[in-house]
Every structure is written in C-alpha cells, then in structure tokens.
Design a protein around this motif. Structure first.
Motif, PDB file in Angstrom:
ATOM      1  N   LYS A  38      38.622  51.127  46.635  1.00  0.00           N
ATOM      2  CA  LYS A  38      39.233  52.389  47.093  1.00  0.00           C
ATOM      3  C   LYS A  38      38.611  53.524  46.540  1.00  0.00           C
ATOM      4  N   SER A  39      37.985  53.228  45.546  1.00  0.00           N
ATOM      5  CA  SER A  39      37.421  54.270  44.427  1.00  0.00           C
ATOM      6  C   SER A  39      36.287  55.131  45.510  1.00  0.00           C
ATOM      7  N   GLU A  40      36.344  56.518  45.427  1.00  0.00           N
ATOM      8  CA  GLU A  40      35.123  57.358  46.112  1.00  0.00           C
ATOM      9  C   GLU A  40      34.349  57.986  44.991  1.00  0.00           C
ATOM     10  N   THR A  41      34.543  57.966  43.626  1.00  0.00           N
ATOM     11  CA  THR A  41      33.929  58.774  42.689  1.00  0.00           C
ATOM     12  C   THR A  41      33.655  57.843  41.754  1.00  0.00           C
ATOM     13  N   PRO A  42      32.517  57.884  40.890  1.00  0.00           N
ATOM     14  CA  PRO A  42      32.405  56.849  39.717  1.00  0.00           C
ATOM     15  C   PRO A  42      33.244  57.015  38.544  1.00  0.00           C
ATOM     16  N   TRP A  43      33.877  57.884  38.228  1.00  0.00           N
ATOM     17  CA  TRP A  43      34.993  57.804  37.095  1.00  0.00           C
ATOM     18  C   TRP A  43      36.320  57.156  37.813  1.00  0.00           C
ATOM     19  N   GLU A  44      36.540  56.833  39.184  1.00  0.00           N
ATOM     20  CA  GLU A  44      37.608  56.000  39.738  1.00  0.00           C
ATOM     21  C   GLU A  44      37.200  54.594  39.596  1.00  0.00           C
ATOM     22  N   SER A  45      35.727  54.432  39.958  1.00  0.00           N
ATOM     23  CA  SER A  45      35.519  52.927  40.066  1.00  0.00           C
ATOM     24  C   SER A  45      35.449  52.302  38.828  1.00  0.00           C
ATOM     25  N   ILE A  46      35.323  52.780  37.646  1.00  0.00           N
ATOM     26  CA  ILE A  46      35.146  51.954  36.326  1.00  0.00           C
ATOM     27  C   ILE A  46      36.485  50.958  36.270  1.00  0.00           C
ATOM     28  N   GLY A  47      37.893  51.741  36.118  1.00  0.00           N
ATOM     29  CA  GLY A  47      39.000  50.880  36.089  1.00  0.00           C
ATOM     30  C   GLY A  47      39.281  49.811  37.173  1.00  0.00           C
ATOM     31  N   GLU A  48      38.913  50.273  38.189  1.00  0.00           N
ATOM     32  CA  GLU A  48      39.111  49.445  39.351  1.00  0.00           C
ATOM     33  C   GLU A  48      38.188  48.387  39.384  1.00  0.00           C
ATOM     34  N   PHE A  49      36.841  48.527  39.343  1.00  0.00           N
ATOM     35  CA  PHE A  49      36.031  47.436  39.296  1.00  0.00           C
ATOM     36  C   PHE A  49      36.217  46.519  37.943  1.00  0.00           C
ATOM     37  N   GLN A  50      36.325  46.872  36.956  1.00  0.00           N
ATOM     38  CA  GLN A  50      36.795  46.157  35.710  1.00  0.00           C
ATOM     39  C   GLN A  50      37.984  45.118  35.893  1.00  0.00           C
ATOM     40  N   SER A  51      38.675  45.839  36.641  1.00  0.00           N
ATOM     41  CA  SER A  51      40.023  44.896  36.974  1.00  0.00           C
ATOM     42  C   SER A  51      39.700  43.965  37.808  1.00  0.00           C
ATOM     43  N   GLU A  52      39.001  44.161  39.008  1.00  0.00           N
ATOM     44  CA  GLU A  52      38.643  43.157  39.731  1.00  0.00           C
ATOM     45  C   GLU A  52      37.856  41.998  39.031  1.00  0.00           C
ATOM     46  N   ALA A  53      36.829  42.317  38.358  1.00  0.00           N
ATOM     47  CA  ALA A  53      36.010  41.473  37.555  1.00  0.00           C
ATOM     48  C   ALA A  53      36.924  40.464  36.686  1.00  0.00           C
ATOM     49  N   LYS A  54      37.719  41.187  36.014  1.00  0.00           N
ATOM     50  CA  LYS A  54      38.690  40.379  35.077  1.00  0.00           C
ATOM     51  C   LYS A  54      39.558  39.526  35.720  1.00  0.00           C
ATOM     52  N   SER A  55      39.973  39.879  37.043  1.00  0.00           N
ATOM     53  CA  SER A  55      41.001  39.047  37.701  1.00  0.00           C
ATOM     54  C   SER A  55      40.019  37.769  38.098  1.00  0.00           C
ATOM     55  N   LEU A  56      38.899  38.106  38.802  1.00  0.00           N
ATOM     56  CA  LEU A  56      38.267  36.789  39.109  1.00  0.00           C
ATOM     57  C   LEU A  56      37.950  35.695  37.848  1.00  0.00           C
ATOM     58  N   LEU A  57      37.403  36.579  36.514  1.00  0.00           N
ATOM     59  CA  LEU A  57      37.093  35.768  35.482  1.00  0.00           C
ATOM     60  C   LEU A  57      38.317  34.743  34.872  1.00  0.00           C
ATOM     61  N   ALA A  58      39.713  35.148  35.267  1.00  0.00           N
ATOM     62  CA  ALA A  58      40.580  34.348  34.962  1.00  0.00           C
ATOM     63  C   ALA A  58      40.888  33.229  35.991  1.00  0.00           C
ATOM     64  N   GLU A  59      39.880  33.264  37.059  1.00  0.00           N
ATOM     65  CA  GLU A  59      40.061  31.893  37.995  1.00  0.00           C
ATOM     66  C   GLU A  59      38.855  31.375  37.889  1.00  0.00           C
ATOM     67  N   TYR A  60      37.379  31.979  37.535  1.00  0.00           N
ATOM     68  CA  TYR A  60      36.187  31.257  37.788  1.00  0.00           C
ATOM     69  C   TYR A  60      35.291  31.185  36.516  1.00  0.00           C
ATOM     70  N   ASP A  61      34.662  30.437  36.369  1.00  0.00           N
ATOM     71  CA  ASP A  61      33.634  30.382  35.080  1.00  0.00           C
ATOM     72  C   ASP A  61      32.586  31.160  35.029  1.00  0.00           C
ATOM     73  N   GLY A  62      32.446  31.959  36.288  1.00  0.00           N
ATOM     74  CA  GLY A  62      31.294  32.677  36.345  1.00  0.00           C
ATOM     75  C   GLY A  62      31.119  33.681  37.571  1.00  0.00           C
ATOM     76  N   ILE A  63      30.491  34.931  37.300  1.00  0.00           N
ATOM     77  CA  ILE A  63      30.485  35.544  38.605  1.00  0.00           C
ATOM     78  C   ILE A  63      28.940  35.938  38.940  1.00  0.00           C
ATOM     79  N   ILE A  64      28.489  35.973  40.097  1.00  0.00           N
ATOM     80  CA  ILE A  64      27.079  36.381  40.592  1.00  0.00           C
ATOM     81  C   ILE A  64      27.521  37.637  41.410  1.00  0.00           C
ATOM     82  N   LEU A  65      26.880  38.874  41.139  1.00  0.00           N
ATOM     83  CA  LEU A  65      27.143  40.079  41.581  1.00  0.00           C
ATOM     84  C   LEU A  65      26.291  40.320  42.812  1.00  0.00           C
ATOM     85  N   VAL A  66      26.584  40.643  43.963  1.00  0.00           N
ATOM     86  CA  VAL A  66      25.969  41.205  45.168  1.00  0.00           C
ATOM     87  C   VAL A  66      26.544  42.421  45.505  1.00  0.00           C
TER      88      VAL A  66
END
Length: 206
Positions: A38-66
C-alpha cells in the motif's frame, strides 16, 4: 506451502499482485507470492516491506525477489539487510534523486521553488515533493544481495548510463533489451523477460 523457497514479486506503479502469476512457471521449485503493498512513499515502504519479508521467512527457508520499477526502489531501501538469496530487478528506479531532478527540469521547476511550495503538480501527472526529494537524498541505497537487472533501451525514465552506473555500484549483472521500454508489457517484451529469467536461473543452478 508446497516448497521451501518463495519468490516475492513486487509490482511497479499501477501494477498489482496478480502479475505474479506470470512468474509461476519460471520458478517451478518455488511458491510465488505477489505483494500487494500500500505504500506510496519510501519512508512508508520500509516497515511494510520488512514485515512482508519477515512473514515469509517464518514460513520459508529462502526468498528470491523479483521487483519492478518503483517496487524495486522500495525493495532496495527496505530489504537490503534481509536474507534475500537473489534479486531480479526489472527496470528498477536506480537513481531516484536523479529521476526527481529530471522531472523538475522537464517541468521547469527549480529547487528553490519546490522548497518554497512543498509540492508542485506536473503536466505529466506526477507531483513533485520537497519532502520526498530531501528524504531520498538522506537515505542512499546500499545493496549487497546478488542481483540481475533487466533494462529496456527505450526506457524514458532513466538513461542507460544511469542504469550501468547503478549496476556497477551494486555489482549486478545487467541485460539490455534493445527497443525494450520501462514497462515490459508487449508479447515480445514479455517473452524476452521470461527467457532472461529462465537463463539467469539456469546459470545460477548449473
């Protein structure tokens, strides 16, 4: 969850998470997740993107980013310290400060005018923001994750020199599609994109 690795797909401006379906056949040994941020600015994106990555890392062993365009820029700012195995950037906004300054030049806006007014609308639909420019200047990108970049020679937002300098700075591989645009959307461009990713993955796994 069917696999132990996940592809996190981050769309560009005007895109959506459903675009992730395009990548499912390219990464057959990974689950593919589209990130509907939902972020439209870089300062908003940091928390949102990190939260998404942490959530995925709780389920998966690794992330490939596209990641595409502005989504790639937000990822650069947000995920540099995350355990991302590999990143594929498609038309990434490689130098946001330069892009903003270019847009100011296109619109005939000086830094003094922007500082005084704070926000100035442009004829091409993008609002220029002093807050955005100063934030970008004070938060430079630092990225050390193995990365491959795809760039179109007809990208009107950033020059080939800008993308080459960025690739050199982060130690990324760079592929340029002649006649490719910033938005890879035609049948030919999407075929090139698919073949590029398949080739990169084959070299990585060989």
């Amino acid at each position: 969850m069917n696999n132990n690795k996940v592809v996190l797909y981050v769309h560009g401006k005007g895109g959506n998470a459903a675009e992730a379906e395009f990548y499912e056949g390219i990464f057959p040994e990974c689950d593919v997740v589209g990130f509907d941020y939902k972020s439209e600015t870089p300062w908003e994106s940091i928390g949102e993107f990190q939260s998404e990555a942490k959530s995925l890392l709780a389920e998966y062993d690794g992330i490939i980013l596209v990641a595409n365009s502005i989504g790639a820029y937000f990822s650069l700012l947000s995920l540099a310290d995350m355990p991302i195995e590999k990143a594929y950037f498609i038309s990434p906004i490689a130098n946001m400060e330069k892009l903003i300054l270019d847009m100011m030049q296109w619109s005939g806006v000086t830094e003094d005018e922007l500082q005084e007014k704070g926000v100035i609308a442009t004829e091409f639909g993008e609002a220029l923001s002093w807050e955005y420019l100063t934030w970008v200047r004070s938060h430079p990108v630092s990225w050390h994750i193995p990365t491959e970049i795809l760039y179109g020679s007809e990208d009107k937002l950033q020059s080939v020199d800008t993308i080459k300098a960025f690739a050199d700075d982060i130690g990324a591989g760079l592929t340029i599609m002649e006649q490719g645009e910033h938005w890879f959307h035609t049948e030919e461009q999407l075929r090139f994109l698919r073949e590029w990713l398949v080739g990169c993955e084959a070299r990585k796994n060989s």
